[in-house]
Design a protein around this motif. Structure first.
Motif, PDB file in Angstrom:
ATOM      1  N   ASP A 296      35.167  11.738 -70.428  1.00  0.00           N
ATOM      2  CA  ASP A 296      35.925  12.326 -69.325  1.00  0.00           C
ATOM      3  C   ASP A 296      37.405  12.320 -69.704  1.00  0.00           C
ATOM      4  O   ASP A 296      38.133  11.369 -69.422  1.00  0.00           O
ATOM      5  CB  ASP A 296      35.687  11.541 -68.040  1.00  0.00           C
ATOM      6  CG  ASP A 296      36.269  12.239 -66.823  1.00  0.00           C
ATOM      7  OD1 ASP A 296      36.753  13.375 -66.981  1.00  0.00           O
ATOM      8  OD2 ASP A 296      36.238  11.654 -65.728  1.00  0.00           O
ATOM      9  N   ILE A 297      37.838  13.397 -70.366  1.00  0.00           N
ATOM     10  CA  ILE A 297      39.222  13.504 -70.843  1.00  0.00           C
ATOM     11  C   ILE A 297      40.059  14.177 -69.768  1.00  0.00           C
ATOM     12  O   ILE A 297      39.761  15.298 -69.357  1.00  0.00           O
ATOM     13  CB  ILE A 297      39.286  14.314 -72.160  1.00  0.00           C
ATOM     14  CG1 ILE A 297      38.455  13.613 -73.244  1.00  0.00           C
ATOM     15  CG2 ILE A 297      40.736  14.490 -72.617  1.00  0.00           C
ATOM     16  CD1 ILE A 297      38.354  14.394 -74.536  1.00  0.00           C
ATOM     17  N   ARG A 298      41.102  13.521 -69.334  1.00  0.00           N
ATOM     18  CA  ARG A 298      41.969  14.079 -68.299  1.00  0.00           C
ATOM     19  C   ARG A 298      43.376  14.249 -68.853  1.00  0.00           C
ATOM     20  O   ARG A 298      43.878  13.392 -69.575  1.00  0.00           O
ATOM     21  CB  ARG A 298      41.991  13.171 -67.062  1.00  0.00           C
ATOM     22  CG  ARG A 298      40.621  13.052 -66.385  1.00  0.00           C
ATOM     23  CD  ARG A 298      40.659  12.075 -65.236  1.00  0.00           C
ATOM     24  NE  ARG A 298      39.336  11.946 -64.626  1.00  0.00           N
ATOM     25  CZ  ARG A 298      38.932  12.641 -63.576  1.00  0.00           C
ATOM     26  NH1 ARG A 298      39.761  13.519 -63.023  1.00  0.00           N
ATOM     27  NH2 ARG A 298      37.731  12.483 -63.085  1.00  0.00           N
ATOM     28  N   HIS A 299      43.998  15.364 -68.494  1.00  0.00           N
ATOM     29  CA  HIS A 299      45.343  15.644 -68.969  1.00  0.00           C
ATOM     30  C   HIS A 299      46.369  15.134 -67.965  1.00  0.00           C
ATOM     31  O   HIS A 299      46.061  14.889 -66.788  1.00  0.00           O
ATOM     32  CB  HIS A 299      45.522  17.149 -69.191  1.00  0.00           C
ATOM     33  CG  HIS A 299      44.581  17.703 -70.222  1.00  0.00           C
ATOM     34  ND1 HIS A 299      44.801  17.560 -71.572  1.00  0.00           N
ATOM     35  CD2 HIS A 299      43.409  18.375 -70.102  1.00  0.00           C
ATOM     36  CE1 HIS A 299      43.813  18.137 -72.242  1.00  0.00           C
ATOM     37  NE2 HIS A 299      42.952  18.635 -71.372  1.00  0.00           N
ATOM     38  N   GLU A 300      47.586  15.010 -68.440  1.00  0.00           N
ATOM     39  CA  GLU A 300      48.665  14.540 -67.571  1.00  0.00           C
ATOM     40  C   GLU A 300      48.906  15.541 -66.443  1.00  0.00           C
ATOM     41  O   GLU A 300      48.984  16.747 -66.671  1.00  0.00           O
ATOM     42  CB  GLU A 300      49.952  14.379 -68.383  1.00  0.00           C
ATOM     43  CG  GLU A 300      51.135  13.885 -67.562  1.00  0.00           C
ATOM     44  CD  GLU A 300      52.408  13.811 -68.380  1.00  0.00           C
ATOM     45  OE1 GLU A 300      53.462  13.504 -67.806  1.00  0.00           O
ATOM     46  OE2 GLU A 300      52.335  14.075 -69.591  1.00  0.00           O
ATOM     47  N   LYS A 301      49.011  15.047 -65.239  1.00  0.00           N
ATOM     48  CA  LYS A 301      49.234  15.911 -64.083  1.00  0.00           C
ATOM     49  C   LYS A 301      50.734  16.079 -63.839  1.00  0.00           C
ATOM     50  O   LYS A 301      51.475  15.117 -63.797  1.00  0.00           O
ATOM     51  CB  LYS A 301      48.571  15.327 -62.830  1.00  0.00           C
ATOM     52  CG  LYS A 301      47.055  15.186 -62.963  1.00  0.00           C
ATOM     53  CD  LYS A 301      46.443  14.616 -61.689  1.00  0.00           C
ATOM     54  CE  LYS A 301      44.935  14.474 -61.828  1.00  0.00           C
ATOM     55  NZ  LYS A 301      44.307  13.923 -60.605  1.00  0.00           N
ATOM     56  N   ARG A 302      51.141  17.330 -63.703  1.00  0.00           N
ATOM     57  CA  ARG A 302      52.537  17.621 -63.412  1.00  0.00           C
ATOM     58  C   ARG A 302      52.614  18.406 -62.112  1.00  0.00           C
ATOM     59  O   ARG A 302      52.052  19.472 -61.987  1.00  0.00           O
ATOM     60  CB  ARG A 302      53.173  18.438 -64.548  1.00  0.00           C
ATOM     61  CG  ARG A 302      53.285  17.688 -65.870  1.00  0.00           C
ATOM     62  CD  ARG A 302      54.062  18.544 -66.870  1.00  0.00           C
ATOM     63  NE  ARG A 302      54.255  17.847 -68.127  1.00  0.00           N
ATOM     64  CZ  ARG A 302      53.433  17.936 -69.150  1.00  0.00           C
ATOM     65  NH1 ARG A 302      52.348  18.673 -69.047  1.00  0.00           N
ATOM     66  NH2 ARG A 302      53.669  17.283 -70.271  1.00  0.00           N
ATOM     67  N   GLY A 303      53.357  17.873 -61.133  1.00  0.00           N
ATOM     68  CA  GLY A 303      53.534  18.584 -59.881  1.00  0.00           C
ATOM     69  C   GLY A 303      52.264  18.646 -59.063  1.00  0.00           C
ATOM     70  O   GLY A 303      51.379  17.809 -59.164  1.00  0.00           O
ATOM     71  N   LYS A 304      52.169  19.690 -58.244  1.00  0.00           N
ATOM     72  CA  LYS A 304      51.048  19.864 -57.335  1.00  0.00           C
ATOM     73  C   LYS A 304      50.226  21.081 -57.756  1.00  0.00           C
ATOM     74  O   LYS A 304      50.767  22.146 -58.019  1.00  0.00           O
ATOM     75  CB  LYS A 304      51.568  20.053 -55.902  1.00  0.00           C
ATOM     76  CG  LYS A 304      50.468  20.282 -54.869  1.00  0.00           C
ATOM     77  CD  LYS A 304      51.075  20.525 -53.492  1.00  0.00           C
ATOM     78  CE  LYS A 304      49.983  20.795 -52.473  1.00  0.00           C
ATOM     79  NZ  LYS A 304      50.567  21.082 -51.134  1.00  0.00           N
ATOM     80  N   LEU A 305      48.917  20.907 -57.811  1.00  0.00           N
ATOM     81  CA  LEU A 305      48.027  22.011 -58.180  1.00  0.00           C
ATOM     82  C   LEU A 305      47.662  22.818 -56.943  1.00  0.00           C
ATOM     83  O   LEU A 305      47.186  22.284 -55.951  1.00  0.00           O
ATOM     84  CB  LEU A 305      46.753  21.473 -58.834  1.00  0.00           C
ATOM     85  CG  LEU A 305      45.707  22.540 -59.181  1.00  0.00           C
ATOM     86  CD1 LEU A 305      46.225  23.455 -60.275  1.00  0.00           C
ATOM     87  CD2 LEU A 305      44.396  21.888 -59.604  1.00  0.00           C
ATOM     88  N   THR A 306      47.914  24.116 -57.008  1.00  0.00           N
ATOM     89  CA  THR A 306      47.526  25.021 -55.919  1.00  0.00           C
ATOM     90  C   THR A 306      46.742  26.178 -56.523  1.00  0.00           C
ATOM     91  O   THR A 306      47.336  27.151 -56.987  1.00  0.00           O
ATOM     92  CB  THR A 306      48.781  25.558 -55.193  1.00  0.00           C
ATOM     93  OG1 THR A 306      49.685  26.132 -56.160  1.00  0.00           O
ATOM     94  CG2 THR A 306      49.483  24.453 -54.441  1.00  0.00           C
ATOM     95  N   PRO A 307      45.418  26.068 -56.577  1.00  0.00           N
ATOM     96  CA  PRO A 307      44.599  27.127 -57.191  1.00  0.00           C
ATOM     97  C   PRO A 307      44.862  28.486 -56.544  1.00  0.00           C
ATOM     98  O   PRO A 307      45.055  28.596 -55.326  1.00  0.00           O
ATOM     99  CB  PRO A 307      43.162  26.659 -56.932  1.00  0.00           C
ATOM    100  CG  PRO A 307      43.264  25.175 -56.758  1.00  0.00           C
ATOM    101  CD  PRO A 307      44.585  24.946 -56.095  1.00  0.00           C
ATOM    102  N   ASP A 308      44.859  29.507 -57.356  1.00  0.00           N
ATOM    103  CA  ASP A 308      45.163  30.862 -56.906  1.00  0.00           C
ATOM    104  C   ASP A 308      43.895  31.528 -56.365  1.00  0.00           C
ATOM    105  O   ASP A 308      43.350  32.460 -56.960  1.00  0.00           O
ATOM    106  CB  ASP A 308      45.751  31.665 -58.080  1.00  0.00           C
ATOM    107  CG  ASP A 308      46.226  33.039 -57.664  1.00  0.00           C
ATOM    108  OD1 ASP A 308      46.360  33.278 -56.447  1.00  0.00           O
ATOM    109  OD2 ASP A 308      46.450  33.877 -58.555  1.00  0.00           O
TER     110      ASP A 308
END
Length: 513
Positions: free
Chosen positions: A176-188
């Motif tokens: 389970d590889i997770r990337h660094e989260k930047r800001g807020k995710l708002t799917p389009d």
């Protein structure tokens, strides 16, 4: 990698098995007017979900999404096997397309997570290619065999054991590889819905032209398509996390690769879904025999991919492989036409060339796009290339289906007139107005008996209808061959992108000229 490869195998088996079984499905459920929608409903749903879940995978990690997608895909396959009408089958295929889009959007993007070095990545992708090739090798024959001996429903239910194995391998062993989260995710989500609305109305516009000239309905579909496109462009400029990133679309290389991916998808899905119709409806072969004859096409996809892996890193200008791949696809479409109504060695050679051509084009488009996009936009770039291929497949299937429908009606009407069928035998004209009669042996036998009683040569009329279908499919394939010529010209717009080992210091392993 075994878990991811089993996922690829499941999706590939579904594509090849369904393509061979589709004429049998239409013969039983009696819905030839929805022939193309069995493919395009899946592709349309996938087009919407691939980029969305490609972006979500960058944010939340790909493993949870892959596990959910396997469950959705396998469950939808079960529903497809239980469908009681063509309308229900199209609906369940759309649900299956959602699961397939989730898998494509996350599975292919997992490989760069596991293997950052592009050269090592290409070597490990041979395992993907082998799984894809194994599925393709058995898929057409399996689809024909199951349809012939156990009914077409088994062609969907075969996904269940593969899905269970995929679920175990990925859930237990995929990191389970997770990337660094930047800001807020708002799917389009609005962008995804607009893409679905625009593409869906475009397909309806293309199909409506097969049944009528310009009318209020066709104009309405055209207006909806245009409005959805304009609204989508405005939405993507304002969205926080656009499904089609404007910055990425400013790259000339990305635009060229997306166009090429669409053209490749058009050729690949036209061959996968209309060559079985040509073999079973036009040449009168059984589903079992048709599956055997189409096997060289899908087997050689793996041959081309493995050969590509061996040479792409050694070429100063790897773009030459794109020229070769699209040229072979054009030769494949023209060669099928040259095979005539009996197939022959030209038919087999053409399918071999088509498979190698796809194998040379498909992996390079993905790797080149990943190289241009860089690590931060790797997931969305991969998803966009996969989506473009599905868009090409969806539109190509709809356009080819429309051309086949229109030309078949013209050719079969001329053939009936030439054999003495006049207006007083309207029942005969109505019976053969759709190729569906040619896909059901019992219905064809009933038509022959009825025609013989009316003083008409029933066998001759069926033979004439088969020739009309072959001519219609041949014209459509020649149109696809022309599109491959355009693709060869478009390759010139792709800058030279060399695939090199990852350099110390994290520099990107690509050189663009």
């Amino acid at each position: 990698m075994l878990g991811l490869s089993s996922v690829v195998m499941m999706v590939a088996i579904d594509q090849t098995v369904v393509g061979t079984a589709l004429p049998t499905i239409v013969a039983e459920l009696k819905g030839f007017h929805l022939y193309a929608w069995v493919a395009t409903a899946y592709l349309l749903a996938s087009v919407i979900t691939v980029p969305i879940f490609g972006r979500l995978g960058d944010w939340f990690g790909r493993k949870p999404l892959i596990v959910i997608a396997i469950v959705v895909f396998t469950g939808a396959s079960t529903l497809c096997g239980a469908a009681g009408s063509m309308q229900a089958l199209v609906l369940f295929r759309a649900l299956q397309g959602i699961g397939g889009g989730m898998l494509v959007g996350t599975c292919f993007a997992s490989i760069p997570d596991l293997f950052p070095d592009p050269v090592v990545r290409l070597r490990w992708q041979v395992l993907f290619s082998s799984a894809f090739g194994l599925a393709n090798a058995v898929g057409p024959s399996l689809g024909g065999f199951l349809s012939e001996h156990y009914g077409w429903r088994s062609a969907f239910l075969v996904n269940i054991p593969v899905g269970v194995a995929s679920l175990y391998l990925t859930a237990m062993h995929l990191p389970d590889i997770r990337h660094e989260k930047r800001g807020k995710l708002t799917p389009d989500w609005r962008g995804a819905l607009l893409i679905g609305l625009g593409l869906g109305s475009l397909q309806l516009l293309v199909e409506s032209l097969a049944h009528e000239t310009v009318s209020v309905t066709t104009l309405g579909f055209g207006v909806v398509t245009l409005c959805a496109g304009v609204w989508l462009a405005r939405e993507e400029l304002r969205a926080a996390d656009p499904i089609l990133p404007p910055a990425l679309l400013r790259e000339r290389a990305i635009i060229a690769l997306l166009v090429l991916s669409m053209l490749m998808g058009m050729a690949m899905f036209a061959l996968l879904f209309y060559v079985p119709l040509l073999l079973q409806g036009g040449m009168g072969l059984s589903a079992d025999r048709a599956g055997v004859m189409i096997t060289p096409l899908v087997v050689c996809i793996t041959v081309g991919t493995i050969a590509n892996t061996r040479v792409v890193t050694r070429l100063r200008k790897p773009n030459v492989l794109l020229y070769g791949g699209f040229a072979l696809l054009g030769v494949a479409c023209a060669g099928i036409v040259a095979g005539g109504t009996s197939g022959g060695h030209w038919f087999t050679v053409a399918l071999l060339a088509g498979g190698v051509g796809i194998g040379l084009v498909m992996p390079n488009l993905t790797v080149f796009a990943q190289q241009v996009a860089g690590k931060r936009q790797l997931g969305i770039a991969t998803a966009m290339i996969q989506s473009a291929r599905m868009v090409g497949g969806m539109l190509g299937t709809a356009i080819v289906g429309t051309v086949v429908h229109v030309l078949y009606r013209q050719h079969v009407t001329d053939a009936l007139m030439a054999h003495g069928v006049r207006a007083n035998a309207a029942w005969a004209t109505s019976a053969v107005s759709s190729p569906q009669l040619l896909l059901n042996s019992s219905e064809a036998a009933h038509f022959v008996a009825q025609a013989n009683q009316a003083g008409l040569a029933g066998d001759v009329l069926i033979a004439a209808a088969r020739v009309a279908l072959v001519q219609a499919v041949d014209h459509a394939l020649l149109m696809v061959a022309g599109a491959m010529v355009i693709a060869c010209v478009a390759v010139a717009w792709v800058p030279v992108i060399r695939v090199e080992p990852l350099r110390v210091g994290g520099q990107r392993a690509c050189v663009g000229e």
